[in-house]
Design an enzyme around this catalytic site. Structure first.
Site, PDB file in Angstrom:
ATOM      1  N   LYS A  21      16.611 -24.441 -24.045  1.00 53.49           N
ATOM      2  CA  LYS A  21      16.021 -25.693 -23.558  1.00 53.49           C
ATOM      3  C   LYS A  21      14.636 -25.450 -22.956  1.00 53.49           C
ATOM      4  O   LYS A  21      13.699 -26.176 -23.262  1.00 53.49           O
ATOM      5  CB  LYS A  21      16.965 -26.323 -22.525  1.00 53.49           C
ATOM      6  CG  LYS A  21      16.471 -27.645 -21.977  1.00 53.49           C
ATOM      7  CD  LYS A  21      17.604 -28.497 -21.467  1.00 53.49           C
ATOM      8  CE  LYS A  21      18.084 -28.091 -20.084  1.00 53.49           C
ATOM      9  NZ  LYS A  21      17.127 -28.409 -19.011  1.00 53.49           N
ATOM     10  N   ARG A  26       8.653 -26.222 -23.764  1.00 49.99           N
ATOM     11  CA  ARG A  26       7.321 -25.615 -23.743  1.00 49.99           C
ATOM     12  C   ARG A  26       6.687 -25.618 -25.134  1.00 49.99           C
ATOM     13  O   ARG A  26       5.468 -25.748 -25.277  1.00 49.99           O
ATOM     14  CB  ARG A  26       7.404 -24.186 -23.173  1.00 49.99           C
ATOM     15  CG  ARG A  26       7.663 -24.190 -21.656  1.00 49.99           C
ATOM     16  CD  ARG A  26       8.247 -22.891 -21.167  1.00 49.99           C
ATOM     17  NE  ARG A  26       8.318 -22.777 -19.721  1.00 49.99           N
ATOM     18  CZ  ARG A  26       9.266 -23.311 -18.941  1.00 49.99           C
ATOM     19  NH1 ARG A  26      10.222 -24.035 -19.485  1.00 49.99           N
ATOM     20  NH2 ARG A  26       9.254 -23.122 -17.641  1.00 49.99           N
ATOM     21  N   GLY A  99      13.879 -32.347 -15.304  1.00 51.80           N
ATOM     22  CA  GLY A  99      12.979 -31.792 -14.296  1.00 51.80           C
ATOM     23  C   GLY A  99      11.857 -30.995 -14.938  1.00 51.80           C
ATOM     24  O   GLY A  99      10.712 -31.025 -14.476  1.00 51.80           O
ATOM     25  N   ARG A 127      14.871 -35.916  -7.005  1.00 51.98           N
ATOM     26  CA  ARG A 127      14.528 -34.478  -6.959  1.00 51.98           C
ATOM     27  C   ARG A 127      13.143 -34.267  -6.343  1.00 51.98           C
ATOM     28  O   ARG A 127      12.235 -35.071  -6.554  1.00 51.98           O
ATOM     29  CB  ARG A 127      14.644 -33.871  -8.367  1.00 51.98           C
ATOM     30  CG  ARG A 127      16.095 -33.963  -8.844  1.00 51.98           C
ATOM     31  CD  ARG A 127      16.288 -33.377 -10.205  1.00 51.98           C
ATOM     32  NE  ARG A 127      16.124 -31.946 -10.213  1.00 51.98           N
ATOM     33  CZ  ARG A 127      16.184 -31.212 -11.323  1.00 51.98           C
ATOM     34  NH1 ARG A 127      16.398 -31.795 -12.492  1.00 51.98           N
ATOM     35  NH2 ARG A 127      16.037 -29.907 -11.265  1.00 51.98           N
ATOM     36  N   SER A 173      10.461 -20.751  -8.534  1.00 49.63           N
ATOM     37  CA  SER A 173      10.752 -21.851  -9.460  1.00 49.63           C
ATOM     38  C   SER A 173       9.793 -21.800 -10.633  1.00 49.63           C
ATOM     39  O   SER A 173       8.568 -21.903 -10.463  1.00 49.63           O
ATOM     40  CB  SER A 173      10.614 -23.193  -8.741  1.00 49.63           C
ATOM     41  OG  SER A 173      10.447 -24.224  -9.695  1.00 49.63           O
ATOM     42  N   GLN A 175       9.515 -24.042 -12.802  1.00 46.92           N
ATOM     43  CA  GLN A 175       8.913 -25.361 -13.017  1.00 46.92           C
ATOM     44  C   GLN A 175       7.666 -25.511 -12.153  1.00 46.92           C
ATOM     45  O   GLN A 175       6.647 -26.031 -12.606  1.00 46.92           O
ATOM     46  CB  GLN A 175       9.937 -26.452 -12.706  1.00 46.92           C
ATOM     47  CG  GLN A 175      11.078 -26.447 -13.723  1.00 46.92           C
ATOM     48  CD  GLN A 175      12.108 -27.526 -13.479  1.00 46.92           C
ATOM     49  OE1 GLN A 175      12.000 -28.307 -12.548  1.00 46.92           O
ATOM     50  NE2 GLN A 175      13.127 -27.558 -14.316  1.00 46.92           N
ATOM     51  N   ASP A 330      21.010 -21.354 -13.279  1.00 48.69           N
ATOM     52  CA  ASP A 330      21.740 -22.414 -13.994  1.00 48.69           C
ATOM     53  C   ASP A 330      23.166 -21.991 -14.346  1.00 48.69           C
ATOM     54  O   ASP A 330      23.982 -22.827 -14.751  1.00 48.69           O
ATOM     55  CB  ASP A 330      20.989 -22.810 -15.272  1.00 48.69           C
ATOM     56  CG  ASP A 330      19.687 -23.532 -14.950  1.00 48.69           C
ATOM     57  OD1 ASP A 330      19.529 -24.039 -13.822  1.00 48.69           O
ATOM     58  OD2 ASP A 330      18.806 -23.582 -15.831  1.00 48.69           O
ATOM     59  N   LYS A 357      19.202 -29.529  -7.989  1.00 44.80           N
ATOM     60  CA  LYS A 357      19.294 -29.553  -9.463  1.00 44.80           C
ATOM     61  C   LYS A 357      19.732 -30.953  -9.905  1.00 44.80           C
ATOM     62  O   LYS A 357      19.669 -31.890  -9.129  1.00 44.80           O
ATOM     63  CB  LYS A 357      20.263 -28.467  -9.934  1.00 44.80           C
ATOM     64  CG  LYS A 357      19.775 -27.056  -9.635  1.00 44.80           C
ATOM     65  CD  LYS A 357      18.520 -26.751 -10.407  1.00 44.80           C
ATOM     66  CE  LYS A 357      17.949 -25.395 -10.041  1.00 44.80           C
ATOM     67  NZ  LYS A 357      16.644 -25.148 -10.666  1.00 44.80           N
ATOM     68  N   ARG A 361      24.480 -29.032  -6.694  1.00 45.65           N
ATOM     69  CA  ARG A 361      25.504 -28.198  -7.345  1.00 45.65           C
ATOM     70  C   ARG A 361      26.360 -27.414  -6.354  1.00 45.65           C
ATOM     71  O   ARG A 361      27.404 -26.905  -6.757  1.00 45.65           O
ATOM     72  CB  ARG A 361      24.858 -27.275  -8.389  1.00 45.65           C
ATOM     73  CG  ARG A 361      24.413 -28.049  -9.607  1.00 45.65           C
ATOM     74  CD  ARG A 361      23.868 -27.170 -10.728  1.00 45.65           C
ATOM     75  NE  ARG A 361      23.476 -28.009 -11.851  1.00 45.65           N
ATOM     76  CZ  ARG A 361      22.590 -27.654 -12.783  1.00 45.65           C
ATOM     77  NH1 ARG A 361      22.004 -26.466 -12.711  1.00 45.65           N
ATOM     78  NH2 ARG A 361      22.302 -28.484 -13.770  1.00 45.65           N
TER      79      ARG A 361
HETATM   80  C1  S3P Z   1      13.614 -24.401 -15.780  1.00 43.02           C
HETATM   81  C2  S3P Z   1      13.575 -23.765 -14.572  1.00 43.02           C
HETATM   82  C3  S3P Z   1      14.685 -23.786 -13.608  1.00 43.02           C
HETATM   83  C4  S3P Z   1      15.990 -24.205 -14.246  1.00 43.02           C
HETATM   84  C5  S3P Z   1      15.820 -25.386 -15.144  1.00 43.02           C
HETATM   85  C6  S3P Z   1      14.819 -25.096 -16.235  1.00 43.02           C
HETATM   86  C7  S3P Z   1      12.426 -24.342 -16.649  1.00 43.02           C
HETATM   87  O1  S3P Z   1      14.380 -24.708 -12.579  1.00 43.02           O
HETATM   88  O2  S3P Z   1      16.952 -24.472 -13.251  1.00 43.02           O
HETATM   89  O3  S3P Z   1      17.064 -25.723 -15.735  1.00 43.02           O
HETATM   90  O4  S3P Z   1      12.536 -24.680 -17.843  1.00 43.02           O
HETATM   91  O5  S3P Z   1      11.369 -23.949 -16.173  1.00 43.02           O
HETATM   92  P1  S3P Z   1      13.454 -24.293 -11.323  1.00 43.02           P
HETATM   93  O6  S3P Z   1      12.187 -23.839 -11.848  1.00 43.02           O
HETATM   94  O7  S3P Z   1      13.270 -25.543 -10.511  1.00 43.02           O
HETATM   95  O8  S3P Z   1      14.237 -23.262 -10.589  1.00 43.02           O
END
Ligand code: S3P
Length: 446
Positions: A21, A26, A99, A127, A173, A175, A330, A357, A361
């Site tokens: 995913k 990306r 997210g 979030r 993180s 993200q 995850d 999340k 969780r």
């Molecule tokens: C992800 C980063 C993780 C993960 C999410 C996917 C990503 O989150 O939990 O399912 O694709 O960059 P965080 O970056 O908030 O930890």
């Protein structure tokens, strides 16, 4: 609602899980920002990734789905328009439950010469987005949380003259890191992101493959840094996405739990920033073997897993904490399910990120494992699982969180009696064919 019973026979055979995913999101985003076309195979067809496709289509990017003529392999072509080719969408960008779409795209939008509004479903609107608003604002963007609560909807007034920053992120993180790096593509000067522990590095690896000058540093204590020197255009590439280790984890767990099982899960991504689940399971005594390891940009392998008796360390305990947490964040719900079945205590700490999340969780795992008869307690930054009590079937409220629904579907395979997952359709976020694949293995028809 879906009804599940205890498995009556071992799970055997092989399975391919859908594409990763994180990498799928990306591939669309970076493909859109590249000059020329990018061809993607192994793309994850799921609700979250569709949200990313929809948003980029709204900004004028042509994205085609087709089948390769010779072998019928699905292929996605993204016709990139370069860093400055996005056009202003005529309505709010809706990111659904995702997210990754919300935070990464915000980094890109922060640098556009137009204003956008971005929001998602009820979960996304809860979030935290202040974690990206703060650094992107430091870079020169103007981002408002429209209800003033640090969450979506966000109104993003892009600034084409961003400046690079050195940012010390309080959380590990990917993200957050990726959002800053994507804004950094457009900025004057370098962008550097330090994290307390290294999060998944798919952005750095893939941007590098697109031609960007970017690299990671890992310090002796395990803290991570990403460094980006802007100024080089992205060029379209071919991307082959491996299977998602987060999806594979459910079948690895199922085989560990159901007596007599042996599964081979093919073509799974094993990037070391994502593979903490495998290491933890091996340390708990799981019989897991990696074969056909392929060290390409995103390394992958076939995973053989056999039924195993899990154990703690010498003191009858097992602790999961610290720098390891981002590498299996995850997978913590399914790890909790596995830990509940072992005759030892598992302590999960330094995992407060679980609270933000798709659901909280810590709460959703504890609530549902308790319903199944497990002795478990929540803590501020994780949970303590006193494993060993037999699990019993229960009604599971996944709180619309795909990873909770899939984790408890696996728990049902060893629970006495019937388990019902109330909001089972949420698995479509990351794995639309999950129940079909699971039933195929359970019934021996896969
Ligand atoms: C992800 C980063 C993780 C993960 C999410 C996917 C990503 O989150 O939990 O399912 O694709 O960059 P965080 O970056 O908030 O930890």
């Amino acid at each position: 609602m879906i009804t599940l019973e205890k498995a009556s026979k071992p799970l055997n055979g092989q399975i391919f899980v859908p594409g990763d995913k994180s990498i799928s999101h990306r591939s669309i985003m970076f493909g859109a920002l590249a000059e020329g076309s990018s061809e993607i195979t192994g793309f994850l067809n799921s609700a979250d990734c569709q949200s990313t496709i929809d948003c980029f289509r709204k900004m004028g990017i042509v994205i085609e789905h087709a089948m390769r003529p010779m072998n019928g392999v699905p292929i996605i072509t993204v016709h990139g328009k370069g860093l400055h080719g996005l056009k202003q969408p005529t309505s709010t960008l809706f990111t659904g439950n995702s997210g990754t779409t919300t935070r990464l795209m915000s980094g890109i939008l922060a640098a556009q010469p137009f204003e956008t509004t971005i929001t998602g479903d009820a979960s996304i609107e809860k979030r935290p987005m202040d974690r990206i608003i703060t650094p992107l604002t430091q870079m020169g963007a103007d981002i408002q949380s429209m209800y003033g609560n640090g969450c979506c909807p966000l109104r993003i007034k892009g600034n084409p003259n961003l400046r690079g920053i050195t940012y010390r992120s309080p959380v590990a993180s990917a993200q957050v890191k990726s959002s800053i790096l994507l804004a950094g593509l457009y900025a004057e000067g370098d962008t550097v992101v330090h994290e307390p522990a290294m999060s998944r590095n798919h952005t750095e690896k893939m941007l590098h493959a697109f031609g960007v000058d970017i690299y990671n540093e890992l310090d002796v204590n395990g803290a991570g840094t990403a460094v980006l020197h802007p100024g080089v255009p992205l060029r379209g590439i071919k991307i082959n996405i491996p299977g998602d280790i987060s999806s594979a984890a459910y079948f690895i767990a199922a085989a560990i739990l159901v007596p007599g099982s042996q599964l081979i899960i093919r073509n799974v991504g094993i990037n070391r920033t994502r593979a903490g689940f495998i290491a933890v399971m091996q340390q708990m005594g799981a019989d897991i073997e990696l074969i056909n390891v392929d060290e390409s940009m995103e390394p992958k392998a076939d995973i053989i897993v056999r039924h195993s008796q899990l154990h703690g360390n010498n003191n009858g305990k097992f602790e999961i904490a610290g720098r390891r947490i981002p590498t299996l964040i995850d997978e913590l719900p399914i790890i909790a399910v596995l830990a509940a079945t072992g005759d030892f205590e598992t302590i999960i700490k330094d995992a407060a990120e679980l609270k933000v999340k798709e659901s909280n969780r810590i709460d959703t795992v504890v609530e549902n494992l308790k319903a199944m008869g497990c002795d478990i307690e929540s803590t501020d930054d994780g949970m303590i699982i006193h494993g060993g009590r037999p699990l019993k079937g229960a009604d599971i409220d996944a709180h619309m969180d795909h990873r909770i629904a899939m984790s408890f579907a696996v728990a049902s395979l060893v629970a006495e009696g019937t388990t019902r997952i109330i909001d089972d359709q949420c698995v479509g976020i990351s794995y639309p064919t999950f129940f079909k694949d699971l039933f195929g293995l359970v019934n021996g028809t896969n």
